[in-house]
Design a protein around this motif. Structure first.
Motif, PDB file in Angstrom:
ATOM      1  N   ILE A 102       5.877 -11.223 -27.960  1.00 19.14           N
ATOM      2  CA  ILE A 102       6.305 -10.935 -26.592  1.00 19.14           C
ATOM      3  C   ILE A 102       5.076 -10.685 -25.734  1.00 19.14           C
ATOM      4  O   ILE A 102       4.321  -9.738 -25.989  1.00 19.14           O
ATOM      5  CB  ILE A 102       7.229  -9.700 -26.532  1.00 19.14           C
ATOM      6  CG1 ILE A 102       8.483  -9.927 -27.383  1.00 19.14           C
ATOM      7  CG2 ILE A 102       7.617  -9.386 -25.085  1.00 19.14           C
ATOM      8  CD1 ILE A 102       9.384  -8.695 -27.479  1.00 19.14           C
ATOM      9  N   GLU A 103       4.862 -11.519 -24.734  1.00 18.85           N
ATOM     10  CA  GLU A 103       3.810 -11.246 -23.758  1.00 18.85           C
ATOM     11  C   GLU A 103       4.390 -10.294 -22.715  1.00 18.85           C
ATOM     12  O   GLU A 103       5.264 -10.681 -21.940  1.00 18.85           O
ATOM     13  CB  GLU A 103       3.327 -12.531 -23.095  1.00 18.85           C
ATOM     14  CG  GLU A 103       2.488 -13.399 -24.004  1.00 18.85           C
ATOM     15  CD  GLU A 103       1.484 -14.236 -23.235  1.00 18.85           C
ATOM     16  OE1 GLU A 103       0.652 -13.654 -22.514  1.00 18.85           O
ATOM     17  OE2 GLU A 103       1.544 -15.464 -23.365  1.00 18.85           O
ATOM     18  N   PRO A 104       3.917  -9.048 -22.667  1.00 20.95           N
ATOM     19  CA  PRO A 104       4.524  -8.076 -21.755  1.00 20.95           C
ATOM     20  C   PRO A 104       4.135  -8.340 -20.314  1.00 20.95           C
ATOM     21  O   PRO A 104       3.097  -8.940 -20.031  1.00 20.95           O
ATOM     22  CB  PRO A 104       3.941  -6.748 -22.239  1.00 20.95           C
ATOM     23  CG  PRO A 104       2.594  -7.124 -22.788  1.00 20.95           C
ATOM     24  CD  PRO A 104       2.786  -8.487 -23.425  1.00 20.95           C
ATOM     25  N   GLU A 105       4.969  -7.877 -19.411  1.00 23.50           N
ATOM     26  CA  GLU A 105       4.665  -7.876 -17.987  1.00 23.50           C
ATOM     27  C   GLU A 105       4.627  -6.429 -17.518  1.00 23.50           C
ATOM     28  O   GLU A 105       5.445  -5.612 -17.946  1.00 23.50           O
ATOM     29  CB  GLU A 105       5.707  -8.666 -17.195  1.00 23.50           C
ATOM     30  CG  GLU A 105       5.717 -10.156 -17.506  1.00 23.50           C
ATOM     31  CD  GLU A 105       4.429 -10.876 -17.127  1.00 23.50           C
ATOM     32  OE1 GLU A 105       3.719 -10.378 -16.224  1.00 23.50           O
ATOM     33  OE2 GLU A 105       4.133 -11.923 -17.728  1.00 23.50           O
TER      34      GLU A 105
ATOM     35  N   GLY B 102      -7.628  -9.082 -26.970  1.00 20.30           N
ATOM     36  CA  GLY B 102      -8.270  -9.779 -25.865  1.00 20.30           C
ATOM     37  C   GLY B 102      -9.644 -10.329 -26.158  1.00 20.30           C
ATOM     38  O   GLY B 102     -10.205 -11.086 -25.358  1.00 20.30           O
ATOM     39  N   GLY B 103     -10.223  -9.972 -27.326  1.00 19.43           N
ATOM     40  CA  GLY B 103     -11.549 -10.444 -27.671  1.00 19.43           C
ATOM     41  C   GLY B 103     -12.666  -9.653 -27.002  1.00 19.43           C
ATOM     42  O   GLY B 103     -12.427  -8.742 -26.223  1.00 19.43           O
TER      43      GLY B 103
ATOM     44  N   LEU C 288     -13.345 -11.526 -18.587  1.00 18.84           N
ATOM     45  CA  LEU C 288     -14.009 -11.538 -19.886  1.00 18.84           C
ATOM     46  C   LEU C 288     -13.020 -11.582 -21.050  1.00 18.84           C
ATOM     47  O   LEU C 288     -13.342 -12.033 -22.152  1.00 18.84           O
ATOM     48  CB  LEU C 288     -14.883 -10.283 -20.002  1.00 18.84           C
ATOM     49  CG  LEU C 288     -15.838 -10.147 -21.171  1.00 18.84           C
ATOM     50  CD1 LEU C 288     -16.886 -11.249 -21.138  1.00 18.84           C
ATOM     51  CD2 LEU C 288     -16.501  -8.778 -21.148  1.00 18.84           C
ATOM     52  N   LEU C 289     -11.789 -11.122 -20.816  1.00 15.64           N
ATOM     53  CA  LEU C 289     -10.778 -11.020 -21.864  1.00 15.64           C
ATOM     54  C   LEU C 289      -9.837 -12.221 -21.841  1.00 15.64           C
ATOM     55  O   LEU C 289      -9.735 -12.930 -20.837  1.00 15.64           O
ATOM     56  CB  LEU C 289      -9.967  -9.731 -21.679  1.00 15.64           C
ATOM     57  CG  LEU C 289     -10.755  -8.425 -21.617  1.00 15.64           C
ATOM     58  CD1 LEU C 289      -9.815  -7.247 -21.441  1.00 15.64           C
ATOM     59  CD2 LEU C 289     -11.616  -8.243 -22.874  1.00 15.64           C
ATOM     60  N   ALA C 290      -9.144 -12.440 -22.948  1.00  7.72           N
ATOM     61  CA  ALA C 290      -8.160 -13.514 -23.018  1.00  7.72           C
ATOM     62  C   ALA C 290      -7.132 -13.351 -21.899  1.00  7.72           C
ATOM     63  O   ALA C 290      -6.731 -12.231 -21.551  1.00  7.72           O
ATOM     64  CB  ALA C 290      -7.459 -13.491 -24.371  1.00  7.72           C
ATOM     65  N   GLN C 291      -6.683 -14.481 -21.359  1.00 10.58           N
ATOM     66  CA  GLN C 291      -5.760 -14.465 -20.232  1.00 10.58           C
ATOM     67  C   GLN C 291      -4.329 -14.831 -20.623  1.00 10.58           C
ATOM     68  O   GLN C 291      -3.422 -14.743 -19.798  1.00 10.58           O
ATOM     69  CB  GLN C 291      -6.255 -15.408 -19.142  1.00 10.58           C
ATOM     70  CG  GLN C 291      -7.605 -14.994 -18.556  1.00 10.58           C
ATOM     71  CD  GLN C 291      -7.579 -13.615 -17.923  1.00 10.58           C
ATOM     72  OE1 GLN C 291      -6.806 -13.374 -16.997  1.00 10.58           O
ATOM     73  NE2 GLN C 291      -8.431 -12.717 -18.417  1.00 10.58           N
ATOM     74  N   ASP C 292      -4.130 -15.242 -21.860  1.00  9.25           N
ATOM     75  CA  ASP C 292      -2.773 -15.490 -22.353  1.00  9.25           C
ATOM     76  C   ASP C 292      -2.775 -15.312 -23.862  1.00  9.25           C
ATOM     77  O   ASP C 292      -3.828 -15.160 -24.487  1.00  9.25           O
ATOM     78  CB  ASP C 292      -2.270 -16.883 -21.963  1.00  9.25           C
ATOM     79  CG  ASP C 292      -3.082 -17.997 -22.606  1.00  9.25           C
ATOM     80  OD1 ASP C 292      -3.044 -18.137 -23.850  1.00  9.25           O
ATOM     81  OD2 ASP C 292      -3.766 -18.729 -21.866  1.00  9.25           O
ATOM     82  N   ALA C 293      -1.587 -15.332 -24.447  1.00 10.59           N
ATOM     83  CA  ALA C 293      -1.449 -15.076 -25.882  1.00 10.59           C
ATOM     84  C   ALA C 293      -1.016 -16.315 -26.656  1.00 10.59           C
ATOM     85  O   ALA C 293      -0.467 -16.217 -27.750  1.00 10.59           O
ATOM     86  CB  ALA C 293      -0.450 -13.945 -26.107  1.00 10.59           C
ATOM     87  N   GLU C 294      -1.285 -17.504 -26.132  1.00 12.18           N
ATOM     88  CA  GLU C 294      -0.850 -18.724 -26.800  1.00 12.18           C
ATOM     89  C   GLU C 294      -1.413 -18.855 -28.214  1.00 12.18           C
ATOM     90  O   GLU C 294      -0.684 -19.237 -29.142  1.00 12.18           O
ATOM     91  CB  GLU C 294      -1.184 -19.948 -25.943  1.00 12.18           C
ATOM     92  CG  GLU C 294      -0.380 -20.046 -24.660  1.00 12.18           C
ATOM     93  CD  GLU C 294       1.125 -19.968 -24.894  1.00 12.18           C
ATOM     94  OE1 GLU C 294       1.614 -20.654 -25.823  1.00 12.18           O
ATOM     95  OE2 GLU C 294       1.805 -19.218 -24.168  1.00 12.18           O
ATOM     96  N   PRO C 295      -2.703 -18.545 -28.457  1.00 12.78           N
ATOM     97  CA  PRO C 295      -3.197 -18.645 -29.837  1.00 12.78           C
ATOM     98  C   PRO C 295      -2.515 -17.653 -30.785  1.00 12.78           C
ATOM     99  O   PRO C 295      -2.357 -17.945 -31.975  1.00 12.78           O
ATOM    100  CB  PRO C 295      -4.693 -18.329 -29.700  1.00 12.78           C
ATOM    101  CG  PRO C 295      -5.018 -18.643 -28.271  1.00 12.78           C
ATOM    102  CD  PRO C 295      -3.797 -18.263 -27.503  1.00 12.78           C
ATOM    103  N   LEU C 296      -2.125 -16.495 -30.271  1.00 14.93           N
ATOM    104  CA  LEU C 296      -1.409 -15.518 -31.093  1.00 14.93           C
ATOM    105  C   LEU C 296      -0.036 -16.064 -31.464  1.00 14.93           C
ATOM    106  O   LEU C 296       0.393 -15.972 -32.621  1.00 14.93           O
ATOM    107  CB  LEU C 296      -1.282 -14.202 -30.325  1.00 14.93           C
ATOM    108  CG  LEU C 296      -0.609 -13.025 -31.043  1.00 14.93           C
ATOM    109  CD1 LEU C 296      -1.437 -12.589 -32.251  1.00 14.93           C
ATOM    110  CD2 LEU C 296      -0.418 -11.849 -30.085  1.00 14.93           C
ATOM    111  N   LYS C 297       0.647 -16.634 -30.500  1.00 12.03           N
ATOM    112  CA  LYS C 297       1.957 -17.232 -30.773  1.00 12.03           C
ATOM    113  C   LYS C 297       1.837 -18.365 -31.779  1.00 12.03           C
ATOM    114  O   LYS C 297       2.630 -18.471 -32.729  1.00 12.03           O
ATOM    115  CB  LYS C 297       2.572 -17.751 -29.473  1.00 12.03           C
ATOM    116  CG  LYS C 297       2.933 -16.678 -28.469  1.00 12.03           C
ATOM    117  CD  LYS C 297       3.452 -17.295 -27.179  1.00 12.03           C
ATOM    118  CE  LYS C 297       3.781 -16.245 -26.139  1.00 12.03           C
ATOM    119  NZ  LYS C 297       4.237 -16.841 -24.852  1.00 12.03           N
TER     120      LYS C 297
END
Length: 230
Positions: free
Chosen positions: A220-223, A169-170, A202-211
């Motif tokens: 897998i972005e968990p829910e 999340g940074g 303050l933290l990342a809101q999605d994982a698009e850069p990781l993908k």
């Protein structure tokens, strides 16, 4: 094997004969629905902690007492809680391996900090850590809160994890780009699941850069409270 995100860095891992609650911060966690607490903890056999910060230890003591289950983690913290909080504990240290219901859990290094709040400021809570969890034909790397480390090189080569649960999340940990770089350089993951994100603005809101940084890897972005079968 089944993995359920509890929000932030908390997970419920059903592996071998164990149901392990990893860093179970439930109360006050803005990602976790309070009315699903019983569902999240029912049947748990162990709690596993990466370090002492409150957004990871969270509900640990209350769950351990309520379910009468042991807490596994860094020796310093666990021994203190056994002495002063009256819980059952499994204290070990980096390089050590314990058997949790048939899952082999090895403590490995992380690069962060570890403390809990005291009356006069932070109180030492042992070193931060990650884990390699082996069972059911898989090895899961739980990074814990960390930045990139050279240690990831030998950890990836020696343990050969195929699943990575990465703090990404940074601000307090690696961000998505750094986590992707570490995964490419040091590991050969088939599946990566981000955590320690979305909890606060303050933290990342999605994982698009990781993908984007891990082509060919299942990211897998968990829910929250939606089980993932691995």
């Amino acid at each position: 094997m089944k993995l359920t995100w509890l929000g932030h860095s908390g997970f419920r891992l059903e592996i071998e004969k164990a149901v392990i609650l990893i860093d179970p911060w439930l109360s006050g966690n803005p990602m976790f629905p309070a009315d699903r607490r019983d569902e999240a903890i029912t049947g748990a056999t162990h709690v596993l902690l990466t370090h002492g910060h409150g957004d990871h230890t969270g509900d640990t003591l209350s769950i351990a007492r309520e379910l009468k289950i042991p807490v596994a983690g860094i020796y310093d913290l666990i021994n203190t809680w056994q002495t002063h909080q009256g819980i059952e504990g499994i204290g070990f240290n980096k390089g050590g391996t314990v058997d949790l219901g048939g899952a082999r859990v090895t403590m490995v290094n992380a690069a962060h900090s570890s403390s809990f709040d005291g009356n006069e400021g932070p109180v030492y809570a042992g070193h931060e850590s990650g884990y390699m969890i082996a069972g059911e034909g898989h090895v899961i790397y739980v990074s814990g809160d960390t930045d990139i480390m050279a240690d990831m090189g030998w950890m990836g080569e020696y343990h050969q994890p195929d699943i990575g649960i990465l703090s990404a999340g940074g601000h307090f940990t690696m961000d998505m780009e750094r986590a992707a770089w570490a995964a490419r350089k040091y590991f050969n993951f088939k599946t990566v699941i981000p955590c320690h994100y979305r909890t606060f603005p303050l933290l990342a809101q999605d994982a698009e850069p990781l993908k984007a940084g891990l082509p060919g890897v299942q990211v897998i972005e968990p829910e929250v409270m939606q089980p993932i079968t691995l």
